[in-house]
Design a protein around this motif. Structure first.
Motif, PDB file in Angstrom:
ATOM      1  N   UNK A  73     -40.047 113.292  27.846  1.00 58.70           N
ATOM      2  CA  UNK A  73     -39.510 113.717  29.139  1.00 58.70           C
ATOM      3  C   UNK A  73     -40.630 114.177  30.074  1.00 58.70           C
ATOM      4  N   UNK A  74     -41.542 114.983  29.574  1.00 55.99           N
ATOM      5  CA  UNK A  74     -42.624 115.492  30.417  1.00 55.99           C
ATOM      6  C   UNK A  74     -43.550 114.362  30.859  1.00 55.99           C
ATOM      7  N   UNK A  75     -43.797 113.427  29.968  1.00 54.06           N
ATOM      8  CA  UNK A  75     -44.671 112.295  30.301  1.00 54.06           C
ATOM      9  C   UNK A  75     -44.064 111.447  31.418  1.00 54.06           C
ATOM     10  N   UNK A  76     -42.733 111.446  31.477  1.00 49.69           N
ATOM     11  CA  UNK A  76     -42.046 110.665  32.516  1.00 49.69           C
ATOM     12  C   UNK A  76     -41.923 111.432  33.827  1.00 49.69           C
ATOM     13  N   UNK A  77     -42.518 112.621  33.889  1.00 52.74           N
ATOM     14  CA  UNK A  77     -42.499 113.398  35.121  1.00 52.74           C
ATOM     15  C   UNK A  77     -41.433 114.461  35.190  1.00 52.74           C
ATOM     16  N   UNK A  78     -40.689 114.658  34.117  1.00 54.99           N
ATOM     17  CA  UNK A  78     -39.654 115.695  34.071  1.00 54.99           C
ATOM     18  C   UNK A  78     -40.311 117.056  34.266  1.00 54.99           C
ATOM     19  N   UNK A  79     -39.732 117.866  35.136  1.00 52.75           N
ATOM     20  CA  UNK A  79     -40.268 119.205  35.406  1.00 52.75           C
ATOM     21  C   UNK A  79     -39.459 120.308  34.727  1.00 52.75           C
ATOM     22  N   UNK A  80     -38.572 119.909  33.815  1.00 58.28           N
ATOM     23  CA  UNK A  80     -37.785 120.906  33.100  1.00 58.28           C
ATOM     24  C   UNK A  80     -36.359 120.979  33.597  1.00 58.28           C
ATOM     25  N   UNK A  81     -35.621 121.937  33.044  1.00 57.96           N
ATOM     26  CA  UNK A  81     -34.238 122.246  33.420  1.00 57.96           C
ATOM     27  C   UNK A  81     -33.230 121.198  32.950  1.00 57.96           C
ATOM     28  N   UNK A  82     -33.691 120.097  32.382  1.00 58.12           N
ATOM     29  CA  UNK A  82     -32.802 118.999  31.995  1.00 58.12           C
ATOM     30  C   UNK A  82     -32.186 119.253  30.620  1.00 58.12           C
ATOM     31  N   UNK A  83     -30.982 118.762  30.420  1.00 61.03           N
ATOM     32  CA  UNK A  83     -30.388 118.725  29.086  1.00 61.03           C
ATOM     33  C   UNK A  83     -30.912 117.466  28.407  1.00 61.03           C
ATOM     34  N   UNK A  84     -31.775 117.638  27.425  1.00 62.34           N
ATOM     35  CA  UNK A  84     -32.469 116.501  26.813  1.00 62.34           C
ATOM     36  C   UNK A  84     -31.558 115.787  25.812  1.00 62.34           C
ATOM     37  N   UNK A  85     -30.570 115.086  26.342  1.00 64.54           N
ATOM     38  CA  UNK A  85     -29.589 114.420  25.489  1.00 64.54           C
ATOM     39  C   UNK A  85     -30.220 113.311  24.654  1.00 64.54           C
ATOM     40  N   UNK A  86     -31.420 112.867  25.037  1.00 59.02           N
ATOM     41  CA  UNK A  86     -32.098 111.849  24.228  1.00 59.02           C
ATOM     42  C   UNK A  86     -32.397 112.360  22.828  1.00 59.02           C
ATOM     43  N   UNK A  87     -32.458 113.681  22.676  1.00 58.11           N
ATOM     44  CA  UNK A  87     -32.691 114.234  21.340  1.00 58.11           C
ATOM     45  C   UNK A  87     -31.592 113.813  20.375  1.00 58.11           C
ATOM     46  N   UNK A  88     -30.351 113.840  20.846  1.00 57.77           N
ATOM     47  CA  UNK A  88     -29.237 113.507  19.965  1.00 57.77           C
ATOM     48  C   UNK A  88     -29.342 112.078  19.455  1.00 57.77           C
ATOM     49  N   UNK A  89     -29.780 111.156  20.307  1.00 55.84           N
ATOM     50  CA  UNK A  89     -29.949 109.769  19.873  1.00 55.84           C
ATOM     51  C   UNK A  89     -31.065 109.669  18.841  1.00 55.84           C
ATOM     52  N   UNK A  90     -32.163 110.396  19.072  1.00 64.68           N
ATOM     53  CA  UNK A  90     -33.274 110.385  18.112  1.00 64.68           C
ATOM     54  C   UNK A  90     -32.843 110.993  16.781  1.00 64.68           C
TER      55      UNK A  90
END
Length: 546
Positions: free
Chosen positions: A353-370
């Motif tokens: 997420x950070x590498x893609x420019x995310x500055x935080x505050x997001x619900x990292x739903x990609x974790x569930x897929x991983x």
């Protein structure tokens, strides 16, 4: 006095195996990230307590050269024994084929988890991670939009009434793009986050046990390095309770001995601490301990609901890791490798997420897929029925069910058992039971609470607010004493709660300085009236290698 503010890319709460694994993985992925770890213990490992049998699968992935790097994994399992204890003098040893497959330990190692965490901390610091022991994360900070902003450490130098003393220092605010919570079982902040974001919606109630452990130096003639002894049945079965026990032969003629009592028991007179003292007199355990010397004592709650009780682990601005979420594999009686893997997955998700420019505050739903694509998910899913079977059918029938599901079906049953009742709701009024008369300690194999707490090296600043809070002080007598005969006196393994008889009637006295931070009171109180919060950083037990 304003609080100081420090900014990081990622803040991690807790320097246990999960928190440290996340920190190391983040630095492996991007050495430029600013990563810091907060630890409430006086040093890394001071609050760490586990059996511990270690499965190296996650460590193999995180640090493949761990052997050459000197990881403290020095005692490979040499023999597995499993007993059904029928009484103090009677035990049946199960043949290997009769033991559920996940309980076999070939390829695993007996370790001190405290020592492993200290080693992991060295690797993290070498990678550039900042670790701050002695600072308790006491408060979650939120942005105006409701996302997690970071955490604040607790104030130092307040008196028992909460007023600032001359030594007062305000806590520090630690802001991060993402905050990872790895507090261990029943984490104070994790509990708040699960409630705030309704992360447990749609899952069954979480379940816990209390693990009580001692470290002993034994006669070298009795020592068998690598011997693992697990058991179930007596003494807990005498009072309708369930749980398990362990005896691990470590290095240097030391053994770790412990009892895990499931916290879903009904009898309010049951004392897990006293049951542990009784357990050590069992013939198959006593023969090793007699003539030995007790070196250390400790206790810690265990999150053991497993797959069925696993909450959603992500929320805006953060992730729950390891036992803060409940990733322990109860069928294997192991949670270190699963906690580490959950942390590594979270670190990888945050990095992407950070590498893609995310500055935080997001619900990292990609974790569930991983998570769903990982061996961790498969392992926990296969073990999903293990705990509920024991709770529903008891030690013996539940054990038979678990043998069938794992040895014949590989955990791939077509149905899921669920245990939907919270542990505290299982406690029954004292009127339905007779008090249990426990024998006095002999000072050789069995001991009292206060001498045991002394062996945990527990210390707190005396002049500070009580960290064991009663949400409604009237319930201590009106409900707990009158209805349940004050079970907190017995489920606490450290003598924190005491009923004092006075002319005006009984009064609950809280000896907070005895607290070993096990969290059992926060879990088992029948009306959920006791709230455990972090005391001043550095307080609590100081385990050397538990």
């Amino acid at each position: 006095m304003e609080r100081e503010v420090m900014e990081y890319d990622v803040v991690i709460v807790g320097a246990g195996p999960a928190g440290l694994s996340a920190a190391i993985r983040l630095k492996q992925l991007n050495s430029e990230l600013a990563v810091m770890v907060l630890e409430k213990g006086s040093e890394v490992g001071a609050h760490i307590l586990s059996g511990a049998l270690f499965e190296p699968r996650a460590l193999d992935e995180l640090l493949p050269d761990w052997r050459a790097m000197g990881a403290p994994l020095n005692t490979p399992v040499s023999e597995d024994r499993v007993y059904l204890y029928r009484s103090q003098s009677a035990a049946t040893k199960l043949p290997g084929f009769a033991v559920p497959a996940p309980m076999h330990n070939a390829g695993n190692t007996i370790i001190s988890l405290g020592s492993l965490c200290r080693w992991l901390a060295e690797q993290a610091e070498a990678a550039g991670v900042e670790i701050f022991p002695g600072f308790a994360a006491a408060e979650v900070l939120y942005h105006d939009d409701g996302s997690v902003k970071g955490v604040a450490t607790g104030d130092l130098g307040r008196d028992k009434k909460g007023e600032p003393k001359d030594s007062f220092q305000p806590g520090i605010e630690l802001h991060a793009r993402y905050t990872l919570f790895a507090e261990g079982a029943r984490g104070q902040l994790g509990k708040e986050l699960i409630a705030r974001y309704d992360l447990a919606a749609g899952v069954t109630a979480q379940h816990y046990g209390i693990g009580i452990k001692e470290l002993w130096q034994i006669d070298p003639a009795k020592h068998q390095p690598g011997l693992v002894v697990h058991g179930a049945g007596w003494p807990l079965s005498e009072h309708g309770a369930t749980g398990g026990s362990f005896l691990y032969h470590m290095e240097d003629h030391q053994v770790a001995v412990g009892l895990i009592a499931d916290l879903n028991y009904a009898n309010p007179y049951l004392s897990p601490f006293e049951e542990f003292q009784r357990f050590k007199s069992q013939r198959e355990i006593r023969k090793y301990l007699e003539g030995g010397k007790r070196l250390c004592y400790g206790a810690r709650a265990i999150t053991k609901g497993g797959f069925n009780s696993l909450p959603k682990q992500t929320f805006p601005g953060g992730v729950l890791l390891g036992c803060d979420a409940g990733t322990l594999n109860f069928a294997k009686i192991k949670g270190i490798h699963t906690a580490m893997k959950s942390a590594m997955l979270a670190a990888e998700t945050v990095h992407t997420a950070l590498q893609a420019g995310d500055q935080g505050r997001t619900d990292l739903v990609a974790y569930q897929a991983a998570f769903k694509d990982s061996w961790l998910y498969a392992e926990l899913y296969q073990a999903r029925n293990f705990g509920p079977a024991l709770h529903k059918f008891g030690t013996f029938l539940g054990g038979a069910f678990n043998w069938i599901q794992h040895n014949l079906f590989g955990g791939k049953m077509f149905f899921t058992l669920k245990d939907t009742t919270s542990d505290h709701e299982q406690l029954r009024p004292a009127a339905g039971y007779q008090p249990i008369q426990y024998a006095r300690p002999d000072g050789e194999l069995s001991f009292d609470r206060l001498s045991s707490v002394f062996m945990s090296n527990t210390a707190h600043e005396e002049e500070q607010p009580c960290h064991l809070q009663l949400l409604d002080s009237s319930k201590a007598i009106a409900v707990n004493f009158n209805v349940y005969a004050s079970p907190e006196q017995r489920y606490c393994p450290a003598g924190v709660y005491e009923i004092v008889e006075e002319a005006s009637g009984p009064r609950l006295q809280i000896n907070a300085s005895n607290c070993v931070h096990c969290k059992t009171c926060d879990i088992k109180d029948p009306t959920q009236n006791i709230r455990w919060v972090a005391p001043e950083g550095g307080g609590g037990p100081n385990y050397p290698n538990m």
